[in-house]
Design a protein around this motif. Structure first.
Motif, mmCIF file in Angstrom:
data_model
loop_
_atom_site.group_PDB
_atom_site.id
_atom_site.type_symbol
_atom_site.label_atom_id
_atom_site.label_comp_id
_atom_site.label_asym_id
_atom_site.label_seq_id
_atom_site.Cartn_x
_atom_site.Cartn_y
_atom_site.Cartn_z
ATOM 1 N N THR A 8 -30.839 -45.385 -62.148
ATOM 2 C CA THR A 8 -30.702 -43.860 -62.099
ATOM 3 C C THR A 8 -29.348 -43.348 -61.550
ATOM 4 O O THR A 8 -28.596 -43.887 -60.812
ATOM 5 C CB THR A 8 -31.577 -43.376 -61.155
ATOM 6 N N GLY A 9 -28.851 -42.494 -62.459
ATOM 7 C CA GLY A 9 -27.503 -42.102 -62.297
ATOM 8 C C GLY A 9 -26.505 -42.693 -62.863
ATOM 9 O O GLY A 9 -25.238 -42.482 -62.583
ATOM 10 N N ALA A 10 -26.680 -43.794 -63.679
ATOM 11 C CA ALA A 10 -25.673 -44.707 -64.207
ATOM 12 C C ALA A 10 -26.499 -45.231 -65.526
ATOM 13 O O ALA A 10 -27.547 -45.000 -65.699
ATOM 14 C CB ALA A 10 -25.178 -45.476 -63.341
ATOM 15 N N LYS A 11 -25.709 -46.086 -66.241
ATOM 16 C CA LYS A 11 -26.125 -46.518 -67.564
ATOM 17 C C LYS A 11 -26.155 -48.317 -67.260
ATOM 18 O O LYS A 11 -25.195 -49.010 -66.772
ATOM 19 C CB LYS A 11 -25.206 -46.407 -68.634
ATOM 20 N N PHE A 12 -27.447 -48.863 -67.659
ATOM 21 C CA PHE A 12 -27.722 -50.239 -67.561
ATOM 22 C C PHE A 12 -26.815 -50.946 -68.483
ATOM 23 O O PHE A 12 -26.632 -50.507 -69.541
ATOM 24 C CB PHE A 12 -29.162 -50.476 -67.512
ATOM 25 N N VAL A 13 -26.228 -52.289 -68.189
ATOM 26 C CA VAL A 13 -25.374 -53.034 -68.878
ATOM 27 C C VAL A 13 -26.140 -54.394 -68.824
ATOM 28 O O VAL A 13 -26.507 -54.980 -70.012
ATOM 29 C CB VAL A 13 -23.977 -53.249 -68.388
ATOM 30 N N SER A 14 -26.437 -55.162 -67.885
ATOM 31 C CA SER A 14 -27.117 -56.325 -67.898
ATOM 32 C C SER A 14 -27.465 -56.725 -66.387
ATOM 33 O O SER A 14 -26.890 -55.930 -65.348
ATOM 34 C CB SER A 14 -26.129 -57.535 -68.276
ATOM 35 N N ALA A 15 -28.183 -57.603 -66.331
ATOM 36 C CA ALA A 15 -28.892 -58.059 -64.889
ATOM 37 C C ALA A 15 -29.113 -59.714 -64.993
ATOM 38 O O ALA A 15 -30.079 -59.889 -65.456
ATOM 39 C CB ALA A 15 -29.954 -57.158 -64.674
ATOM 40 N N LYS A 16 -28.402 -60.405 -64.437
ATOM 41 C CA LYS A 16 -28.810 -62.040 -64.236
ATOM 42 C C LYS A 16 -28.413 -62.562 -62.942
ATOM 43 O O LYS A 16 -27.584 -61.901 -62.260
ATOM 44 C CB LYS A 16 -27.563 -62.452 -65.370
ATOM 45 N N ALA A 17 -29.281 -63.299 -62.735
ATOM 46 C CA ALA A 17 -29.435 -64.100 -61.772
ATOM 47 C C ALA A 17 -27.873 -65.029 -61.241
ATOM 48 O O ALA A 17 -28.008 -65.731 -62.230
ATOM 49 C CB ALA A 17 -30.692 -64.772 -61.156
ATOM 50 N N LEU A 18 -27.349 -65.004 -60.283
ATOM 51 C CA LEU A 18 -26.260 -66.280 -60.067
ATOM 52 C C LEU A 18 -27.166 -67.403 -59.316
ATOM 53 O O LEU A 18 -26.697 -68.390 -59.624
ATOM 54 C CB LEU A 18 -25.303 -65.576 -59.223
#
Length: 356
Positions: A114-124
């Motif tokens: 919310t309030g920004a744009k998703f790029v990626s989400a990966k677990a370290l």
């Protein structure tokens, strides 16, 4: 005979074992799988709440309501001193958990931003998730310091520029009645075509975002009423070059300041002499054409190194920059471009581009 009995006993044991596996173990196995699934975080969320002050870009507040997780750290690709209003900035937000674990990756529907744009989400790792987001800073535009006219006829309006503003809204009044409203992307406008009768004219002006996209992230300033004063438009055309100095009609020279002459910017020292090459004003560096002193922008090759100068302001940029959509470069603290190396875990090629 004893051998036959032994074989029958073995078969009986095998049959009992098979029944136990088929009937009892499935319930135990299902229970274990269910328990493991219950500690996996299936979806995450981030909320960016813009913070802003007059003519000041501030960091947003970043929060999450993801059960079992919290925001641990944020890493921006560019220093906030290089941010521009209505221009997106890349940030990595790190979520951590203790009793629960993250999936290997999350798609756009599983990671709500919310309030920004998703790029990626990966677990370290099981307990650390890196979410990359593009955030566009919001700014409350200030008010112009002065508003007047460029000539004694009072037909061409001019006002002082407002930082970050990409446009201005002007409302012309005749005898206190609204005559015309216009938006422009410069700090001057010719109103003569609407001043067709003998009346008392004045105008009000406020800073705005010029385009619809700009207005999403630029909150308009307040209207300022014009004064009965004559002001010089920064794009001077009336002076004369004498050597490296620019002499105005009244004999004055710009000193220790920037001057826009026609469509180009120049910087003059304390003696009124036009500067060339690298110049520092305040905390920012600029590069002026060695031949004629004009302010240069964009990519420039200087003394064997590439530099990127802000296309809108001309200042030298450092850190991660995006010269065009999706193309990233890293500029060292001296402004020179990095190449054939690894920066913050990101590899850049011989041409300086980040290798995705």
């Amino acid at each position: 005979m004893e051998i036959m009995i032994s074989l029958r006993r073995r078969k009986l044991i095998y049959m009992i074992t098979a029944v136990f596996v088929a009937v009892v173990l499935p319930g135990i196995t299902a229970g274990r799988i269910h328990a493991e699934e219950s500690i996996v975080i299936r979806s995450v969320n981030l909320k960016f709440t813009s913070q802003f002050g007059d003519q000041e870009i501030l960091m947003p507040e970043i929060t999450t309501t993801t059960t079992g997780a919290g925001v641990d750290d944020t890493v921006w690709k560019r220093d906030i001193s290089n941010w521009k209003a209505a221009k997106s900035e890349r940030v990595s937000v790190f979520l951590t958990s203790s009793d629960t674990i993250f999936k290997e990756a999350y798609n756009r529907s599983e990671c709500k931003i919310t309030g920004a744009k998703f790029v990626s989400a990966k677990a370290l790792d099981n307990h650390t998730l890196e979410i990359k987001v593009d955030y566009t800073p919001v700014v409350k535009l200030g008010n112009t310091a002065r508003a007047g006219w460029t000539d004694s006829r009072k037909t061409k309006a001019v006002w002082d520029k407002v930082e970050f503003a990409t446009g201005y809204q002007v409302a012309l009044y005749a005898d206190d009645k609204l005559k015309k409203r216009v938006s422009v992307n410069t700090n001057t406008v010719d109103l003569s075509d609407s001043m067709d009768k003998n009346a008392v004219y004045y105008y009000e002006v406020r800073a705005i975002g010029y385009t619809a996209d700009d207005r999403k992230y630029m909150k308009a300033g307040d209207y300022v009423t014009s004064e009965d004063i004559t002001m010089e438009y920064e794009g001077s055309t009336t002076g004369t070059w004498k050597g490296s100095s620019y002499v105005e009609e009244d004999g004055g020279k710009p000193r220790n300041s920037w001057k826009q002459i026609l469509n180009d910017w120049y910087y003059f020292d304390g003696n009124g002499a036009r500067q060339t090459g690298w110049v520092q004003t305040g905390v920012r560096w600029y590069y002026l054409n060695p031949a004629d002193g004009k302010l240069l922008t964009g990519w420039q090759f200087v003394n064997g190194k590439w530099y990127f100068l802000n296309p809108t302001g001309g200042e030298m940029l450092t850190g991660w920059i995006q010269s065009q959509p999706g193309v990233w470069y890293y500029m060292y603290s001296d402004g020179s471009m990095a190449s054939s190396t690894t920066i913050d875990g990101y590899q850049v090629g011989a041409d300086g581009k980040w290798i995705k």
